[in-house]
Design a protein around this motif. Structure first.
Motif, mmCIF file in Angstrom:
data_model
loop_
_atom_site.group_PDB
_atom_site.id
_atom_site.type_symbol
_atom_site.label_atom_id
_atom_site.label_comp_id
_atom_site.label_asym_id
_atom_site.label_seq_id
_atom_site.Cartn_x
_atom_site.Cartn_y
_atom_site.Cartn_z
ATOM 1 N N ASN A 53 -28.322 4.333 22.691
ATOM 2 C CA ASN A 53 -27.443 3.166 22.723
ATOM 3 C C ASN A 53 -28.168 1.902 22.271
ATOM 4 O O ASN A 53 -27.594 1.087 21.540
ATOM 5 C CB ASN A 53 -26.851 2.984 24.117
ATOM 6 N N GLU A 84 -22.122 8.846 15.039
ATOM 7 C CA GLU A 84 -20.903 8.787 15.863
ATOM 8 C C GLU A 84 -20.913 7.555 16.763
ATOM 9 O O GLU A 84 -19.908 6.863 16.896
ATOM 10 C CB GLU A 84 -20.764 10.055 16.701
ATOM 11 N N LYS A 85 -22.038 7.283 17.378
ATOM 12 C CA LYS A 85 -22.128 6.121 18.262
ATOM 13 C C LYS A 85 -21.950 4.814 17.482
ATOM 14 O O LYS A 85 -21.343 3.868 17.980
ATOM 15 C CB LYS A 85 -23.458 6.124 19.011
ATOM 16 N N LYS A 87 -20.154 4.453 14.729
ATOM 17 C CA LYS A 87 -18.739 4.384 14.360
ATOM 18 C C LYS A 87 -17.873 3.996 15.555
ATOM 19 O O LYS A 87 -16.914 3.241 15.411
ATOM 20 C CB LYS A 87 -18.299 5.729 13.783
ATOM 21 N N ILE A 88 -18.212 4.496 16.738
ATOM 22 C CA ILE A 88 -17.461 4.128 17.943
ATOM 23 C C ILE A 88 -17.651 2.645 18.242
ATOM 24 O O ILE A 88 -16.699 1.936 18.561
ATOM 25 C CB ILE A 88 -17.896 4.999 19.149
ATOM 26 N N LYS A 89 -18.872 2.190 18.141
ATOM 27 C CA LYS A 89 -19.188 0.788 18.462
ATOM 28 C C LYS A 89 -18.620 -0.179 17.415
ATOM 29 O O LYS A 89 -18.163 -1.259 17.753
ATOM 30 C CB LYS A 89 -20.708 0.641 18.550
ATOM 31 N N PRO A 91 -16.190 0.503 14.104
ATOM 32 C CA PRO A 91 -15.499 1.383 13.160
ATOM 33 C C PRO A 91 -15.515 0.895 11.713
ATOM 34 O O PRO A 91 -15.261 1.672 10.795
ATOM 35 C CB PRO A 91 -14.062 1.425 13.695
ATOM 36 N N TYR A 113 -17.006 16.368 11.241
ATOM 37 C CA TYR A 113 -17.438 15.086 11.809
ATOM 38 C C TYR A 113 -16.732 13.940 11.097
ATOM 39 O O TYR A 113 -17.255 13.369 10.141
ATOM 40 C CB TYR A 113 -18.959 14.948 11.699
ATOM 41 N N PHE A 115 -16.395 10.935 11.642
ATOM 42 C CA PHE A 115 -17.096 9.645 11.633
ATOM 43 C C PHE A 115 -18.057 9.524 10.452
ATOM 44 O O PHE A 115 -18.552 8.436 10.167
ATOM 45 C CB PHE A 115 -17.834 9.401 12.959
#
Length: 142
Positions: A53, A84-85, A87-89, A91, A113, A115
């Motif tokens: 993170n 992935e993290k 893209k989540i945080k 986009p 995947y 992302f």
């Protein structure tokens, strides 16, 4: 921004001094085409979820609209987790994979995947500058 394959965390010496020459060739190709790029080298080992993170936050804080991962077999899972993290945080960040592993598994990666936005197969000395030029001109589908 380009991220080299993340090293084998069990080898301290390798982790501290590892940088593949190919990524420097990609940086030179981009510079030769007048495309600004940065090389991101992680400043920490990735042992815990907090480590991941923190690294994701560090990557996003650079403001780079494209994050490209150079993938090798030993780094592929870590690259997927980080991508992935990211893209989540945020986009809006475009995730680009390249390197040997992504080249061999391009179709599977894009299918499994979502992302990962793009995969550049094979040697990217020519395709990466073309991709970035199209991206900068707003043609993300070219």
């Amino acid at each position: 921004m380009l991220i080299p394959p993340l090293p084998n965390l069990h080898s301290q010496d390798q982790a501290d001094h590892f940088m593949p020459l190919g990524i420097f060739a990609l940086m030179a190709s981009l510079k030769h085409q007048g495309i600004e790029a940065a090389l991101f080298t992680p400043s920490r080992r990735l042992y815990t979820p907090d480590d991941y993170n923190d690294l994701v936050q560090e990557i996003i804080s650079t403001g780079s609209p494209v994050v490209g991962f150079s993938t090798w077999c030993v780094s592929y899972a870590t690259s997927l987790i980080l991508a992935e993290k990211i893209k989540i945080k945020d986009p809006s960040v475009t995730i680009l994979f390249g390197g040997p592993h992504a080249s061999v598994t391009a179709f599977e990666t894009l299918k499994k995947y979502p992302f990962v936005d793009f995969v550049l197969k094979g040697e990217a000395d020519e395709s990466l500058p073309l991709f970035m030029s199209a991206f900068q001109n707003g043609n993300k589908q070219e």
